[in-house]
Design a protein around this motif. Structure first.
Motif, short mmCIF file in Angstrom:
data_model
loop_
_atom_site.label_atom_id
_atom_site.label_comp_id
_atom_site.label_asym_id
_atom_site.label_seq_id
_atom_site.Cartn_x
_atom_site.Cartn_y
_atom_site.Cartn_z
N ASN A 176 -52.83 -14.72 5.55
CA ASN A 176 -51.97 -13.72 4.90
C ASN A 176 -52.38 -12.30 5.27
O ASN A 176 -51.52 -11.42 5.44
CB ASN A 176 -52.01 -13.89 3.39
N ILE A 177 -53.68 -12.07 5.37
CA ILE A 177 -54.14 -10.73 5.76
C ILE A 177 -53.70 -10.42 7.19
O ILE A 177 -53.20 -9.33 7.48
CB ILE A 177 -55.68 -10.63 5.65
N ALA A 178 -53.89 -11.41 8.09
CA ALA A 178 -53.48 -11.21 9.48
C ALA A 178 -51.98 -10.96 9.57
O ALA A 178 -51.53 -10.09 10.32
CB ALA A 178 -53.88 -12.42 10.32
N ALA A 179 -51.20 -11.71 8.80
CA ALA A 179 -49.75 -11.53 8.80
C ALA A 179 -49.37 -10.17 8.22
O ALA A 179 -48.44 -9.52 8.70
CB ALA A 179 -49.08 -12.65 8.02
N ARG A 180 -50.11 -9.75 7.20
CA ARG A 180 -49.80 -8.45 6.59
C ARG A 180 -50.06 -7.30 7.55
O ARG A 180 -49.40 -6.25 7.47
CB ARG A 180 -50.61 -8.26 5.31
N GLN A 181 -51.01 -7.49 8.46
CA GLN A 181 -51.29 -6.44 9.44
C GLN A 181 -50.05 -6.13 10.28
O GLN A 181 -49.81 -4.99 10.66
CB GLN A 181 -52.45 -6.86 10.35
N ARG A 182 -49.26 -7.16 10.59
CA ARG A 182 -48.03 -6.94 11.36
C ARG A 182 -47.09 -6.03 10.59
O ARG A 182 -46.51 -5.09 11.14
CB ARG A 182 -47.34 -8.27 11.65
N MET A 183 -46.91 -6.36 9.31
CA MET A 183 -46.01 -5.56 8.47
C MET A 183 -46.54 -4.12 8.33
O MET A 183 -45.77 -3.16 8.42
CB MET A 183 -45.88 -6.22 7.10
N LEU A 184 -47.84 -3.99 8.15
CA LEU A 184 -48.42 -2.66 7.98
C LEU A 184 -48.27 -1.81 9.24
O LEU A 184 -48.04 -0.59 9.15
CB LEU A 184 -49.91 -2.79 7.63
N SER A 185 -48.39 -2.43 10.41
CA SER A 185 -48.27 -1.67 11.65
C SER A 185 -46.89 -1.04 11.76
O SER A 185 -46.74 0.14 12.12
CB SER A 185 -48.56 -2.56 12.86
N GLN A 186 -45.86 -1.81 11.42
CA GLN A 186 -44.51 -1.30 11.49
C GLN A 186 -44.25 -0.27 10.39
O GLN A 186 -43.55 0.72 10.60
CB GLN A 186 -43.50 -2.46 11.38
N ARG A 187 -44.83 -0.52 9.24
CA ARG A 187 -44.68 0.42 8.13
C ARG A 187 -45.30 1.77 8.48
O ARG A 187 -44.70 2.83 8.25
CB ARG A 187 -45.36 -0.16 6.88
N MET A 188 -46.49 1.73 9.08
CA MET A 188 -47.16 2.98 9.44
C MET A 188 -46.37 3.78 10.45
O MET A 188 -46.28 5.01 10.36
CB MET A 188 -48.56 2.68 10.01
N ILE A 189 -45.82 3.10 11.45
CA ILE A 189 -45.04 3.80 12.46
C ILE A 189 -43.84 4.49 11.82
O ILE A 189 -43.55 5.67 12.09
CB ILE A 189 -44.59 2.83 13.57
N LEU A 190 -43.15 3.77 10.95
CA LEU A 190 -41.99 4.34 10.27
C LEU A 190 -42.39 5.52 9.39
O LEU A 190 -41.76 6.60 9.42
CB LEU A 190 -41.31 3.28 9.42
N GLN A 191 -43.47 5.36 8.62
CA GLN A 191 -43.93 6.44 7.76
C GLN A 191 -44.32 7.67 8.56
O GLN A 191 -44.06 8.81 8.17
CB GLN A 191 -45.11 5.96 6.91
N THR A 192 -44.97 7.44 9.70
CA THR A 192 -45.44 8.55 10.54
C THR A 192 -44.27 9.30 11.17
O THR A 192 -44.29 10.53 11.28
CB THR A 192 -46.40 8.03 11.62
N VAL A 193 -43.26 8.57 11.60
CA VAL A 193 -42.07 9.21 12.16
C VAL A 193 -41.43 10.11 11.10
O VAL A 193 -41.02 11.25 11.39
CB VAL A 193 -41.06 8.16 12.65
N MET A 194 -41.35 9.62 9.87
CA MET A 194 -40.78 10.43 8.79
C MET A 194 -41.68 11.62 8.46
O MET A 194 -41.20 12.72 8.20
CB MET A 194 -40.58 9.55 7.55
N ALA A 195 -43.02 11.40 8.50
CA ALA A 195 -43.96 12.48 8.20
C ALA A 195 -43.87 13.59 9.24
O ALA A 195 -44.12 14.77 8.93
CB ALA A 195 -45.38 11.93 8.13
N ALA A 196 -43.52 13.24 10.47
CA ALA A 196 -43.43 14.24 11.53
C ALA A 196 -42.34 15.27 11.26
O ALA A 196 -42.33 16.35 11.86
CB ALA A 196 -43.17 13.55 12.87
N ASN A 197 -41.43 14.95 10.34
CA ASN A 197 -40.37 15.89 9.97
C ASN A 197 -40.83 16.88 8.92
O ASN A 197 -40.02 17.65 8.39
CB ASN A 197 -39.15 15.13 9.46
N GLY A 198 -42.13 16.83 8.58
CA GLY A 198 -42.69 17.80 7.65
C GLY A 198 -42.75 17.36 6.21
O GLY A 198 -42.98 18.19 5.32
N ASP A 199 -42.57 16.07 5.95
CA ASP A 199 -42.60 15.56 4.57
C ASP A 199 -44.02 15.13 4.20
O ASP A 199 -44.57 14.18 4.75
CB ASP A 199 -41.65 14.36 4.44
#
Length: 227
Positions: free
Chosen positions: A27-50
């Motif tokens: 489950n931890i290994a599987a969650r890493q996949r989800m977290l990687s995609q979550r981080m990329i999405l969050q970072t793209v949004m953060a780049a807009n100054g949020d």
């Protein structure tokens, strides 16, 4: 359908950063996949100054890092065959370890640049997004390896359990013979064998219960093996 722009950072932010020990390795290994995609999405949004998205991305990176450290530490504690398989998965010639480490370094660098307002942010974001397929493939490989190790462990446990059940059934059969012989001897002894007969009957009841429990255990073991 909710658009990306209307999502709250909290929607993509993990609830508790330290609940790692309660999850299985798979489950931890599987969650890493989800977290990687979550981080990329969050970072793209953060780049807009949020700033909220930036905090969310930092939180996800913390969880990802802690989870990876937990996986790395746990691999060393597994039995040799399992540890070797996972070590090869991460550190072998085509190991996913360097990909994961590079992703974490790139993520930290991107977040640092966003915080500093660096003019390199657009290029770094593009590099991060371009890393999506690579990190996802690496984490899929890692999850598959953990799943195979887990399944092999379950199979070995079921085989051992089946052996134990067979041993118990063997003892129960011998106890039945002893109980029957004891009842015969008690009957022959008449009045003098009355107390001995009580013991023999109790032994018969116990062996009957052992029989019932071992049959139940055998059914459960077979059911688990087929899953």
């Amino acid at each position: 359908m909710t658009s990306l722009a209307t999502l709250s950072p909290l929607t993509l932010h993990p609830h508790t950063p330290h609940h790692i020990a309660n999850l299985s390795l798979v489950n931890i290994a599987a969650r890493q996949r989800m977290l990687s995609q979550r981080m990329i999405l969050q970072t793209v949004m953060a780049a807009n100054g949020d700033a909220e998205w930036l905090r969310a991305a930092h939180g996800s990176l913390l969880i990802f890092t802690e989870s990876q450290q937990h996986l790395d530490a746990t691999i060393k504690k597994l039995e040799p065959a399992s540890a070797q398989k996972l070590t090869d998965t991460y550190d072998g010639p085509n190991g996913v370890g360097p990909v994961v480490q590079a992703f974490m370094r790139l993520m930290r660098s991107t977040l640092d640049q966003i915080e500093a307002g660096s003019p390199r942010v657009p290029a770094t974001i593009a590099e991060l997004v371009g890393h999506t397929d690579r990190i996802l493939a690496a984490l899929n490989t890692a999850t598959t390896a953990f799943d195979e190790v887990s399944q092999a462990g379950s199979d070995a446990m079921m085989k051992e359990l089946a052996g134990i059940v067979d041993d118990i059934q063997g003892v129960a059969k011998e106890a039945k013979v002893v109980s029957f012989n004891a009842q015969v001897m008690a009957a022959r002894a008449g009045q003098h064998g009355r107390e001995f007969a009580v013991v023999a009957n109790v032994l018969s009841d116990i062996t009957g219960e052992i029989d019932r429990l071992t049959r139940k255990a055998a059914v459960l073991a077979e059911r688990s093996r087929r899953r």
